[in-house]
Design an enzyme around this catalytic site. Structure first.
Site, PDB file in Angstrom:
ATOM      1  N   THR A  49      -5.333  -9.554  15.099  1.00  0.00           N
ATOM      2  CA  THR A  49      -6.180  -9.236  13.951  1.00  0.00           C
ATOM      3  C   THR A  49      -6.264 -10.478  13.073  1.00  0.00           C
ATOM      4  OG1 THR A  49      -4.442  -8.527  12.417  1.00  0.00           O
ATOM      5  CG2 THR A  49      -5.186  -6.899  14.032  1.00  0.00           C
ATOM      6  N   CYS A  50      -6.991 -10.373  11.966  1.00  0.00           N
ATOM      7  CA  CYS A  50      -7.114 -11.532  11.081  1.00  0.00           C
ATOM      8  C   CYS A  50      -5.781 -11.879  10.425  1.00  0.00           C
ATOM      9  CB  CYS A  50      -8.186 -11.284  10.024  1.00  0.00           C
ATOM     10  SG  CYS A  50      -7.889  -9.828   8.997  1.00  0.00           S
ATOM     11  N   ASN A  51      -4.876 -10.925  10.343  1.00  0.00           N
ATOM     12  CA  ASN A  51      -3.600 -11.158   9.661  1.00  0.00           C
ATOM     13  C   ASN A  51      -2.399 -11.295  10.583  1.00  0.00           C
ATOM     14  OD1 ASN A  51      -4.468 -11.240   6.970  1.00  0.00           O
ATOM     15  ND2 ASN A  51      -4.587  -9.015   6.873  1.00  0.00           N
ATOM     16  N   ARG A  52      -2.578 -11.045  11.881  1.00  0.00           N
ATOM     17  CA  ARG A  52      -1.428 -11.152  12.785  1.00  0.00           C
ATOM     18  C   ARG A  52      -1.869 -11.320  14.232  1.00  0.00           C
ATOM     19  NH1 ARG A  52       2.440  -7.808  11.812  1.00  0.00           N
ATOM     20  NH2 ARG A  52       1.544  -6.958   9.904  1.00  0.00           N
ATOM     21  N   GLU A 119      -2.296   0.337   4.596  1.00  0.00           N
ATOM     22  CA  GLU A 119      -3.711   0.342   5.002  1.00  0.00           C
ATOM     23  C   GLU A 119      -3.857   0.990   6.382  1.00  0.00           C
ATOM     24  OE1 GLU A 119      -5.401  -1.575   7.382  1.00  0.00           O
ATOM     25  OE2 GLU A 119      -3.990  -3.128   7.982  1.00  0.00           O
ATOM     26  N   PRO A 120      -4.893   1.814   6.571  1.00  0.00           N
ATOM     27  CA  PRO A 120      -4.995   2.629   7.780  1.00  0.00           C
ATOM     28  C   PRO A 120      -5.642   1.933   8.973  1.00  0.00           C
ATOM     29  CG  PRO A 120      -6.740   3.226   6.242  1.00  0.00           C
ATOM     30  CD  PRO A 120      -5.909   2.174   5.556  1.00  0.00           C
ATOM     31  N   GLN A 121      -6.378   0.817   8.741  1.00  0.00           N
ATOM     32  CA  GLN A 121      -7.140   0.201   9.823  1.00  0.00           C
ATOM     33  C   GLN A 121      -6.250  -0.317  10.955  1.00  0.00           C
ATOM     34  OE1 GLN A 121      -7.695  -0.467   6.612  1.00  0.00           O
ATOM     35  NE2 GLN A 121      -9.773   0.300   6.273  1.00  0.00           N
ATOM     36  N   ALA A 202     -24.331  -8.904  -4.681  1.00  0.00           N
ATOM     37  CA  ALA A 202     -24.405  -8.812  -3.219  1.00  0.00           C
ATOM     38  C   ALA A 202     -23.276  -9.599  -2.563  1.00  0.00           C
ATOM     39  CB  ALA A 202     -25.759  -9.319  -2.724  1.00  0.00           C
ATOM     40  N   ILE A 206     -19.025  -6.094  -3.460  1.00  0.00           N
ATOM     41  CA  ILE A 206     -20.103  -5.103  -3.356  1.00  0.00           C
ATOM     42  C   ILE A 206     -20.280  -4.661  -1.905  1.00  0.00           C
ATOM     43  CG2 ILE A 206     -22.601  -4.764  -3.601  1.00  0.00           C
ATOM     44  CD1 ILE A 206     -21.081  -4.548  -6.222  1.00  0.00           C
TER      45      ILE A 206
END
Length: 433
Positions: A49-52, A119-121, A202, A206
């Protein structure tokens, strides 16, 4: 050691290094192929993932006598496949084995090791990683499936993460500004489905707000921005079939007159929405309730807007207070979650030990049976050749005893050298009985 996890995450490595060791789907399949071909492990699951980035490996042929060598081989492979400096990788890399590896995976899947606690993702990402490996091994494994040990670990992990979600409040409270803004709107209005919601700006915040709202079935969404092209790009990124109105800031007054909820987050150095502008809109709306959430710094909405009748005005500071309260709640819930994970990881480890020794016993018995059949066949052949019966039986019993005690004797010698007194005592009791 049979199960190993090694990886890096947002706490141990920079974004630059995390980008270098990320696995695309194509690279993940290449990695699984390499692991199988080099016999580095029986099977593996790769979470990226982006964090691990983490690799979970199972090798039933690794024990205390060679686990360090195996770990070094795995780390070297990790560096090689990503073409990164080995020492740089080692400085950021963590590894866990067996019980600790199972506990780590359960913490990750439950959101306890995430950048945003609870966080659930991440659970969906872990499931996706497992499914990719499951599909790969169904086609390329000699047994047509992932190893029982690693499969059991992930199934146990999914059940544990579900239990954490069910039995604790780890994921119930908003801990991001965008999510908190949407949660606030849902608290004030019973349903968002038929409300008109105006988003001003934008940017990234947002965009996150838009995604939260669309997930909750909002129909009347509009975006106002200084440049229409950026608002149009945002709508494209959302990939929704829902119709979203777009207009520039010079038509802001028209949008306010239709809006039940206004969420604003621009980079403007000046106030965009004055008290007078909101007053005019409320007159046209017959003072129906209007929620204004100003996430911008500096503020987009004049501070006194909340003094207008039926206007609920919240700023980013209000949201931060809500978020901090929710973070405290999540931290309390995380203590309950840690207790659940401790129970479940210990339960898995007990199963793993029983499973390993069951295999050991089965393999030993199969080996003994092969020895018995081989020696019996030779003895019967000797009898058929007319050799002395007593001599044949003496030789059979001698060879059978020698071969059957060979492996246990080697095991005892290894335990003596390692100073494994507990193992020797257990073996001694078994022999006496």
């Amino acid at each position: 050691m049979t199960i190993l996890v090694l990886g890096i995450n947002h706490k141990t490595a920079s974004v630059a290094l995390r980008e270098k060791v990320a696995f695309s789907d194509e690279k993940r399949l290449l990695a699984l192929k390499q692991i199988k071909q080099t016999q580095l492990a029986e099977c593996a699951v790769i979470l990226s993932t982006c964090n691990r980035t983490e690799v979970y490996l199972h090798n039933k042929n690794v024990g205390p006598q060679n686990d360090e060598v195996w770990l070094d081989s795995c780390v070297q492979w990790f560096a090689d496949i990503h073409q990164v400096d080995l020492e740089e990788l080692k400085s950021c890399l963590y590894s866990q084995q067996n019980l600790q590896a199972s506990r780590h995976l359960m913490r990750v899947a439950s959101g306890l090791d995430s950048l945003i606690l609870g966080e659930p993702q991440i659970l969906g990402q872990v499931k996706q990683a497992y499914q990719m490996s499951e599909e790969y091994y169904s086609l390329h494994s000699d047994i047509g499936m992932m190893s029982t040990e690693l499969s059991r670990l992930f199934q146990k992990t999914f059940a544990t993460a579900k239990r954490v979600r069910t039995e604790t409040h780890i994921g119930e409270s908003a801990v991001s500004v965008a999510y908190a803004a949407c949660s606030l709107a849902r608290q004030i209005f019973d349903s968002l489905r038929n409300l008109n919601i105006l988003l001003v700006g934008a940017g990234e915040t947002i965009e996150l707000v838009s995604r939260h709202l669309l997930r909750h079935g909002v129909n009347g969404l509009a975006i106002a921005n200084r440049t229409l092209s950026r608002a149009e790009k945002l709508v494209e990124k959302l990939e929704t079939t829902q119709k979203i109105d777009i207009f520039s800031l010079d038509r802001l007054s028209e949008g306010l007159k239709r809006a039940d909820i206004v969420i604003t987050s621009t980079g403007s150095p000046h106030v965009l929405i004055s008290r007078n502008l909101i007053e005019q809109a409320q007159q046209m709306r017959h003072y129906k309730p209007m929620l204004i959430v100003d996430i911008a710094v500096p503020r987009d909405v004049e501070e006194s807007a909340g003094e207008i009748e039926s206007v609920y005005h919240y700023t980013v500071d209000d949201l931060h207070n809500i978020i901090q309260h929710n973070i405290n709640q999540r931290e309390q819930a995380s203590q309950q979650a840690e207790h659940i994970i401790q129970q479940e990881s210990a339960d898995f480890f007990e199963w793993l030990k029983v499973h390993q020794f069951s295999n050991l016993i089965r393999n030993y018995r199969e080996s003994a049976e092969i020895i018995r059949q081989d020696l019996l066949e030779k003895a019967l052949q000797a009898l058929q050749n007319g050799e002395n019966t007593e001599q044949v039986l003496q030789e059979l019993s001698h060879k059978l005893t020698k071969k059957l005690i060979h492996q246990p004797t080697q095991a005892m010698q290894t335990m003596v050298k390692a100073g494994n007194t507990e193992g020797l005592q257990a073996f001694s009791h078994a022999v006496k009985s």
